[in-house]
Design a protein around this motif. Structure first.
Motif, PDB file in Angstrom:
ATOM      1  N   LEU A   1       0.816  -1.216   0.000  1.00  0.00           N
ATOM      2  CA  LEU A   1       0.000   0.000   0.000  1.00  0.00           C
ATOM      3  C   LEU A   1       0.853   1.271   0.000  1.00  0.00           C
ATOM      4  O   LEU A   1       0.325   2.366   0.174  1.00  0.00           O
ATOM      5  CB  LEU A   1      -0.919   0.003   1.228  1.00  0.00           C
ATOM      6  CG  LEU A   1      -1.808  -1.242   1.401  1.00  0.00           C
ATOM      7  CD1 LEU A   1      -2.590  -1.164   2.704  1.00  0.00           C
ATOM      8  CD2 LEU A   1      -2.749  -1.378   0.210  1.00  0.00           C
ATOM      9  N   GLY A   2       2.155   1.116  -0.173  1.00  0.00           N
ATOM     10  CA  GLY A   2       3.038   2.273  -0.220  1.00  0.00           C
ATOM     11  C   GLY A   2       3.613   2.691   1.111  1.00  0.00           C
ATOM     12  O   GLY A   2       4.254   3.749   1.217  1.00  0.00           O
ATOM     13  N   THR A   3       3.400   1.902   2.164  1.00  0.00           N
ATOM     14  CA  THR A   3       3.936   2.243   3.484  1.00  0.00           C
ATOM     15  C   THR A   3       5.458   2.216   3.448  1.00  0.00           C
ATOM     16  O   THR A   3       6.065   1.284   2.916  1.00  0.00           O
ATOM     17  CB  THR A   3       3.434   1.246   4.537  1.00  0.00           C
ATOM     18  OG1 THR A   3       2.004   1.173   4.460  1.00  0.00           O
ATOM     19  CG2 THR A   3       3.865   1.672   5.931  1.00  0.00           C
ATOM     20  N   ARG A   4       6.082   3.227   4.049  1.00  0.00           N
ATOM     21  CA  ARG A   4       7.547   3.306   4.073  1.00  0.00           C
ATOM     22  C   ARG A   4       8.077   2.769   5.407  1.00  0.00           C
ATOM     23  O   ARG A   4       7.615   3.171   6.482  1.00  0.00           O
ATOM     24  CB  ARG A   4       8.008   4.743   3.864  1.00  0.00           C
ATOM     25  CG  ARG A   4       7.533   5.343   2.533  1.00  0.00           C
ATOM     26  CD  ARG A   4       8.040   6.752   2.336  1.00  0.00           C
ATOM     27  NE  ARG A   4       7.621   7.662   3.388  1.00  0.00           N
ATOM     28  CZ  ARG A   4       7.858   8.981   3.378  1.00  0.00           C
ATOM     29  NH1 ARG A   4       8.509   9.516   2.361  1.00  0.00           N
ATOM     30  NH2 ARG A   4       7.443   9.751   4.366  1.00  0.00           N
ATOM     31  N   GLU A   5       9.046   1.886   5.303  1.00  0.00           N
ATOM     32  CA  GLU A   5       9.623   1.279   6.513  1.00  0.00           C
ATOM     33  C   GLU A   5      10.141   2.342   7.473  1.00  0.00           C
ATOM     34  O   GLU A   5       9.981   2.226   8.690  1.00  0.00           O
ATOM     35  CB  GLU A   5      10.744   0.309   6.129  1.00  0.00           C
ATOM     36  CG  GLU A   5      11.401  -0.375   7.315  1.00  0.00           C
ATOM     37  CD  GLU A   5      12.527  -1.308   6.907  1.00  0.00           C
ATOM     38  OE1 GLU A   5      13.137  -1.918   7.826  1.00  0.00           O
ATOM     39  OE2 GLU A   5      12.828  -1.420   5.699  1.00  0.00           O
ATOM     40  N   LYS A   6      10.785   3.390   6.950  1.00  0.00           N
ATOM     41  CA  LYS A   6      11.383   4.403   7.821  1.00  0.00           C
ATOM     42  C   LYS A   6      10.349   5.079   8.704  1.00  0.00           C
ATOM     43  O   LYS A   6      10.650   5.483   9.838  1.00  0.00           O
ATOM     44  CB  LYS A   6      12.123   5.445   6.987  1.00  0.00           C
ATOM     45  CG  LYS A   6      11.240   6.330   6.110  1.00  0.00           C
ATOM     46  CD  LYS A   6      12.046   7.424   5.439  1.00  0.00           C
ATOM     47  CE  LYS A   6      11.164   8.370   4.624  1.00  0.00           C
ATOM     48  NZ  LYS A   6      11.945   9.463   4.012  1.00  0.00           N
ATOM     49  N   ASP A   7       9.115   5.227   8.217  1.00  0.00           N
ATOM     50  CA  ASP A   7       8.071   5.871   9.011  1.00  0.00           C
ATOM     51  C   ASP A   7       7.607   4.959  10.150  1.00  0.00           C
ATOM     52  O   ASP A   7       7.361   5.422  11.264  1.00  0.00           O
ATOM     53  CB  ASP A   7       6.882   6.236   8.115  1.00  0.00           C
ATOM     54  CG  ASP A   7       7.267   7.220   7.025  1.00  0.00           C
ATOM     55  OD1 ASP A   7       8.203   8.013   7.249  1.00  0.00           O
ATOM     56  OD2 ASP A   7       6.646   7.186   5.941  1.00  0.00           O
ATOM     57  N   ILE A   8       7.484   3.661   9.862  1.00  0.00           N
ATOM     58  CA  ILE A   8       7.031   2.717  10.888  1.00  0.00           C
ATOM     59  C   ILE A   8       8.067   2.603  12.003  1.00  0.00           C
ATOM     60  O   ILE A   8       7.717   2.628  13.193  1.00  0.00           O
ATOM     61  CB  ILE A   8       6.773   1.331  10.262  1.00  0.00           C
ATOM     62  CG1 ILE A   8       5.755   1.447   9.116  1.00  0.00           C
ATOM     63  CG2 ILE A   8       6.279   0.356  11.328  1.00  0.00           C
ATOM     64  CD1 ILE A   8       4.421   1.984   9.513  1.00  0.00           C
ATOM     65  N   THR A   9       9.336   2.474  11.640  1.00  0.00           N
ATOM     66  CA  THR A   9      10.365   2.272  12.671  1.00  0.00           C
ATOM     67  C   THR A   9      10.466   3.466  13.612  1.00  0.00           C
ATOM     68  O   THR A   9      10.617   3.296  14.826  1.00  0.00           O
ATOM     69  CB  THR A   9      11.735   1.995  12.026  1.00  0.00           C
ATOM     70  OG1 THR A   9      12.119   3.102  11.200  1.00  0.00           O
ATOM     71  CG2 THR A   9      11.691   0.737  11.179  1.00  0.00           C
ATOM     72  N   LEU A  10      10.361   4.678  13.076  1.00  0.00           N
ATOM     73  CA  LEU A  10      10.435   5.866  13.936  1.00  0.00           C
ATOM     74  C   LEU A  10       9.207   5.966  14.834  1.00  0.00           C
ATOM     75  O   LEU A  10       9.330   6.258  16.036  1.00  0.00           O
ATOM     76  CB  LEU A  10      10.576   7.121  13.080  1.00  0.00           C
ATOM     77  CG  LEU A  10      10.682   8.439  13.863  1.00  0.00           C
ATOM     78  CD1 LEU A  10      11.896   8.433  14.785  1.00  0.00           C
ATOM     79  CD2 LEU A  10      10.750   9.629  12.905  1.00  0.00           C
TER      80      LEU A  10
END
Length: 550
Positions: free
Chosen positions: A335-344
């Protein structure tokens, strides 16, 4: 992905060692038809090849580096280092790093490397493929050119005499008992200097310590250490009770024995490439501070606890490392989710929960916003903050999207045991291509003391305990499938001088897990699981300290 799978399959010929066999050599056939007879040696039960023997068998078309750690072909270079878990290869157009199942070992036959990875590197340098042709033979063929006698798909391509024994499950100790007086000693943030350019000798002339003085200062001593030239690197001093240990790579002892009424015993010894000083004082060491005093000197300030109880190794700083950031987006979800956003987002929530659960512990993040932090710098930040634990947070992803792979897994720093684990490490390590100086990671191959110290320290056992708590609590709090505890070589974990793990919190390539990872509910459940695991570890660790200290 298909290329990596083929590479692993071809390398499977060496995926094992000889069991109950007296075999001492095997045959390698070059694309030209010339045969090489290579003697076998052994590293922990794995078939291995000595670089000098390989160079002699290959002939005039390869040169062995003066220090015996590299092979130079016309097409490129292969290099490793004693006690390193990595083997690097490079050509003018390409380069790569292979993880070794066991560390390279110095011996009377020269530097020994696992046969599988060495021949895979030779094939990569020349653009060849590796094919098993018999129980004790292999053949290099040009890419895309089949061997003279093609192997039917149903036939095992691995020579039957070279089977690596099955690896047992990664041991997670059920108890926390450590050998008496073996509390974890923090290692230093070493700079990782790039290896010399190709064609240069890598031999380093050791420095000589010419002065070692102890001078009274307040409620303690000032230790001054001076070398005959610049001290390029040194390890952070370690202290426990009344003992101080100082290690300096590539150094020799040339000073006399220091003298002080406070000094009970002094030892100087050289262990491989390390000069090790051990001081035993009359009083317990309460604190230790150190700094440079010019390029050739170190100052170490000791404060003694006159009659006080010994200082405990308190779990007072936890470092959370939100993976990726800035131009490095990490994995992208369906769905376009970015890993960097989840980890932060998860790291920030973990900090909030830990503020309630562990009020006496300071929680440090290696990045507070959407910024790019090089891998080596993350470990440096943890060391500078005097961290006692390092947890690197990531999201997993399969090569194809969507993909049915699901679940949580936790990694500790050791050689990769499976192709899947190695692929995860390679994906996370690939971020170095965005750094201004990716050449610095070549230094990992020449920093034997990092891996050798890790292999013999309490950090490994404590990292196992931390990983066990995290894996158990994350599965319990999220309900995601349990993919277990894995091991692989992650650059980001090498630099952290403390128990360190890497957590893959779920798969962005699985639509359902991606929705869970990007939701506030999912992130809070992950944060609660991580915080509960750290709370359990802290309780266990404090119990260990009470049992170890008098």
């Amino acid at each position: 992905m298909r290329w990596r799978a083929a590479q692993w399959c071809c390398g499977a010929f060496f995926a094992a060692t000889l069991l109950g066999s007296a075999q001492s050599s095997f045959t390698v056939v070059l694309p030209s038809g010339r045969s090489l007879q290579l003697p076998l040696a052994w590293i922990g039960g794995y078939p291995a090849i000595g670089l000098p023997a390989f160079a002699r068998a290959w002939g005039a078309d390869v040169q062995l580096a003066p220090d015996g750690t590299a092979l130079r072909f016309a097409a490129g270079t292969i290099r490793s280092a004693p006690q390193s878990f990595f083997l690097a290869w490079e050509t003018p157009q390409r380069r790569g790093i292979l993880q070794l199942p066991v560390p390279a070992r110095p011996s009377a036959q020269g530097l020994l490397l696992p046969a599988s990875e060495l021949l895979q590197a030779v094939a990569s340098v020349h653009g060849w493929e590796l094919v098993g042709t018999g129980p004790t033979s292999v053949r290099f063929v040009h890419s895309g050119v089949p061997a003279a006698a093609p192997t039917p798909p149903s036939v095992e391509r691995t020579p039957s005499g070279l089977r690596r024994p099955p690896l047992p499950p990664l041991p997670i100790p059920v108890d926390t008992a450590l050998p008496r007086r073996s509390l974890p000693l923090r290692e230093p943030p070493s700079r990782l200097p790039a290896l010399a350019a190709l064609g240069n000798s890598f031999t380093v002339s050791p420095i000589r310590i010419v002065e070692l003085g102890l001078h009274p200062q307040g409620n303690g001593l000032l230790l001054r250490l001076t070398a005959d030239r610049t001290i390029e690197r040194y390890q952070r001093p370690e202290w426990q009770g009344n003992v101080l240990v100082l290690r300096i790579p590539d150094a020799l002892h040339g000073a006399g024995t220091p003298s002080s009424p406070e000094l009970l015993d002094f030892r100087a010894e050289r262990v491989q490439e390390l000069l090790r000083y051990r001081f035993r004082f009359r009083s317990e060491i309460l604190s230790c501070r150190w700094q440079r005093s010019g390029p050739r000197s170190l100052l170490i300030e000791l404060t003694f606890a006159r009659g006080a109880a010994p200082r405990q190794w308190e779990l007072d700083v936890i470092v959370l490392d939100p993976g990726h950031g800035g131009e490095d987006t990490g994995a992208l979800g369906v769905l376009g989710t970015r890993e960097k956003d989840i980890t932060l987002a998860v790291a920030q929530k973990v900090r909030q929960v830990l503020t309630r659960r562990l009020p006496g512990v300071r929680v440090v993040l290696t990045r507070e916003g959407d910024e790019f932090v090089p891998l080596y710098r993350r470990g440096q930040l943890a060391n500078e903050q005097q961290g006692k634990l390092f947890i690197s947070l990531h999201c997993n992803a399969a090569p194809e999207k969507p993909h049915p792979a699901r679940g949580v897994e936790t990694y500790v720093l050791r050689p990769g045991r499976t192709p899947e684990a190695i692929q995860v490490a390679e994906r996370e390590n690939a971020v170095i291509r965005l750094e201004s100086n990716p050449e610095r990671y070549r230094g990992l191959l020449d920093e034997q003391h990092i891996m050798a110290t890790l292999a013999h320290s309490a950090f490994m056992r404590l990292s196992d305990r931390l990983a066990a708590h995290l894996q158990r609590e994350l599965v319990r709090s999220t309900g995601l499938p349990d993919r277990g505890i894995q091991q692989a070589g992650f650059y980001v974990l090498v630099g952290a001088s403390m128990p360190a793990v890497l957590v893959e919190m779920g798969f962005l390539s699985h639509p359902e897990e991606e929705r869970f990872l990007r939701s506030e509910r999912g992130q809070w459940r992950i944060a609660e699981g991580i915080a509960r695991a750290l709370q359990r570890y802290a309780t266990e660790y404090r119990r260990l300290l009470r049992s170890e200290l008098p």
